[in-house]
Design a protein around this motif. Structure first.
Motif, short mmCIF file in Angstrom:
data_model
loop_
_atom_site.label_atom_id
_atom_site.label_comp_id
_atom_site.label_asym_id
_atom_site.label_seq_id
_atom_site.Cartn_x
_atom_site.Cartn_y
_atom_site.Cartn_z
N GLY A 140 0.71 -1.23 -0.04
CA GLY A 140 -0.18 -0.05 0.02
C GLY A 140 0.83 1.42 -0.06
N GLY A 141 1.70 1.36 -0.74
CA GLY A 141 2.68 2.63 -0.99
C GLY A 141 3.48 2.75 0.39
N LYS A 142 3.84 1.70 1.09
CA LYS A 142 4.79 1.80 2.10
C LYS A 142 5.73 0.70 2.08
N ALA A 143 7.08 0.87 2.45
CA ALA A 143 7.89 -0.25 2.68
C ALA A 143 8.12 -0.60 4.20
N TYR A 144 8.02 -1.67 4.50
CA TYR A 144 8.13 -2.11 5.98
C TYR A 144 9.44 -2.88 6.00
N VAL A 145 10.44 -2.41 6.93
CA VAL A 145 11.83 -3.01 7.13
C VAL A 145 11.74 -3.48 8.78
N THR A 146 12.18 -4.79 8.66
CA THR A 146 12.47 -5.14 9.96
C THR A 146 13.88 -4.85 10.60
N LEU A 147 13.85 -4.44 11.90
CA LEU A 147 14.86 -3.74 12.76
C LEU A 147 15.24 -4.82 13.82
N TYR A 148 16.38 -5.64 13.56
CA TYR A 148 16.60 -6.75 14.36
C TYR A 148 16.82 -6.29 15.63
N ILE A 149 17.69 -5.64 15.84
CA ILE A 149 18.39 -5.17 17.13
C ILE A 149 17.12 -4.17 18.09
N ASN A 150 16.62 -3.48 17.18
CA ASN A 150 15.41 -2.33 17.95
C ASN A 150 13.99 -3.13 18.17
N ASN A 151 14.13 -4.63 17.59
CA ASN A 151 12.76 -5.43 18.06
C ASN A 151 11.73 -4.61 17.52
N SER A 152 11.76 -4.13 16.15
CA SER A 152 10.74 -3.21 15.73
C SER A 152 10.69 -3.28 14.12
N VAL A 153 9.74 -2.71 13.52
CA VAL A 153 9.51 -2.58 12.09
C VAL A 153 9.25 -1.11 11.60
N ALA A 154 10.15 -0.65 11.09
CA ALA A 154 10.20 0.82 10.28
C ALA A 154 9.24 0.77 9.29
N ILE A 155 8.47 1.94 9.08
CA ILE A 155 7.37 2.09 8.00
C ILE A 155 8.08 3.31 7.42
N LEU A 156 8.11 2.79 5.80
CA LEU A 156 8.66 4.03 4.97
C LEU A 156 7.56 4.36 4.17
N ASP A 157 7.71 5.75 3.90
CA ASP A 157 6.54 6.25 2.54
C ASP A 157 7.42 6.21 1.32
N THR A 158 6.96 5.50 0.37
CA THR A 158 7.74 5.05 -0.82
C THR A 158 7.60 6.30 -1.73
N PHE A 159 6.76 7.32 -1.38
CA PHE A 159 6.77 8.54 -2.39
C PHE A 159 7.67 9.68 -1.75
N THR A 160 7.67 9.68 -0.36
CA THR A 160 8.47 10.72 -0.11
C THR A 160 9.91 10.13 0.61
N ASN A 161 9.88 8.81 0.44
CA ASN A 161 11.15 8.13 1.27
C ASN A 161 11.75 8.35 2.40
N LEU A 162 10.56 8.92 3.16
CA LEU A 162 10.75 9.34 4.86
C LEU A 162 10.31 8.11 5.64
N ILE A 163 10.89 8.17 6.96
CA ILE A 163 10.00 7.05 8.03
C ILE A 163 8.91 7.83 8.36
N THR A 164 7.69 7.20 8.36
CA THR A 164 6.54 7.99 8.92
C THR A 164 6.20 7.25 10.29
N ASP A 165 6.71 5.90 10.55
CA ASP A 165 6.43 5.65 11.92
C ASP A 165 7.02 4.27 12.28
N MET A 166 7.02 3.61 13.30
CA MET A 166 7.50 2.59 13.82
C MET A 166 6.63 1.69 14.50
N ILE A 167 6.96 0.41 14.19
CA ILE A 167 5.91 -0.67 14.86
C ILE A 167 6.83 -1.52 15.90
N ASN A 168 6.55 -1.19 17.42
CA ASN A 168 7.19 -2.28 18.20
C ASN A 168 6.54 -3.41 18.74
#
Length: 222
Positions: A140-168
């Motif tokens: 849905g227009g977002k990239a989700y990247v697993t962050l191993y050490i942070n135990n979280s997932v970064a949400i990236l907007d694929t249009f602005t190429n910015l981090i929009t949120d983090m899922i813990n």
């Protein structure tokens, strides 16, 4: 021995994600494919892209294979990738490369110029320091990247190429002290509008489901 990932470029400039392998680069020698020369272009007839990761915390690069001749063209990205590239995916004409050691997602534009394949870094999205990103999925227009050490997932907007949120992700206090407390998110894929995230196996293994519409955790399987 480094890891190798393979994407296929469809003829006519349209690009299509095809398959992934996790093999040592010596595979190409055993197949009888000639070694590439150091350069930053490949002919437009090259139809396979390969992400190479040397051993150690060092940058990698992209090679191309022209399967009709068995010729390998090395080091297509000037300056290479960030440290420890772990995954790449092709979205349109852009390669998204997850650099685990550098903690970034590198955006590389793939184009054809004068009969040659050209790859150029257009930007980098820097993730939290020390987070050790692993894999990514698109939804849905977002990239989700697993962050191993942070135990979280970064949400990236694929249009602005910015981090929009983090899922813990859920924390497990029983994790070994030498590993992150929690899932240790590694693999990630999609099923409909649900993201499925697999633990690394280095910490207590689990699969977590996340609603791609709102980022909420819908289930966790230990």
């Amino acid at each position: 021995m480094g890891r190798v990932r393979v994407d296929v470029i469809r003829k006519g400039g349209h690009m299509k994600k095809s398959f992934v392998v996790a093999l040592g680069f010596l595979l190409f020698l055993s197949m009888g494919i000639s070694c590439g020369t150091k350069q930053e272009t490949a002919p437009s007839g090259a139809d396979v892209l390969v992400l190479t990761q040397p051993a150690g915390v060092v940058p990698g690069n992209i090679s191309a294979i022209e399967t009709s001749t068995g010729t390998v063209y090395d080091d297509l990205i000037e300056g290479g990738t960030g440290e420890m590239p772990n995954e790449f995916q092709l979205r349109g004409s852009t390669l998204w490369i997850v650099n685990s050691g550098q903690g970034s997602v590198q955006l590389v534009e793939v184009s054809e110029r004068d009969g040659n394949l050209s790859l150029s870094t257009e930007g980098r999205i820097y993730l939290p320091s020390g987070s050790y990103p692993e894999y990514m999925a698109f939804l849905g227009g977002k990239a989700y990247v697993t962050l191993y050490i942070n135990n979280s997932v970064a949400i990236l907007d694929t249009f602005t190429n910015l981090i929009t949120d983090m899922i813990n992700l859920p924390v497990d206090d029983g994790s070994p002290s030498c590993y992150p407390s929690g899932l240790g998110p590694w693999g990630i894929t999609t099923s409909g509008t649900t993201l499925l995230i697999a633990g690394s196996g280095l910490s207590p293994g689990a699969i977590v489901g996340i609603d791609g519409n709102n980022g909420s955790i819908t289930f966790s399987i230990s």
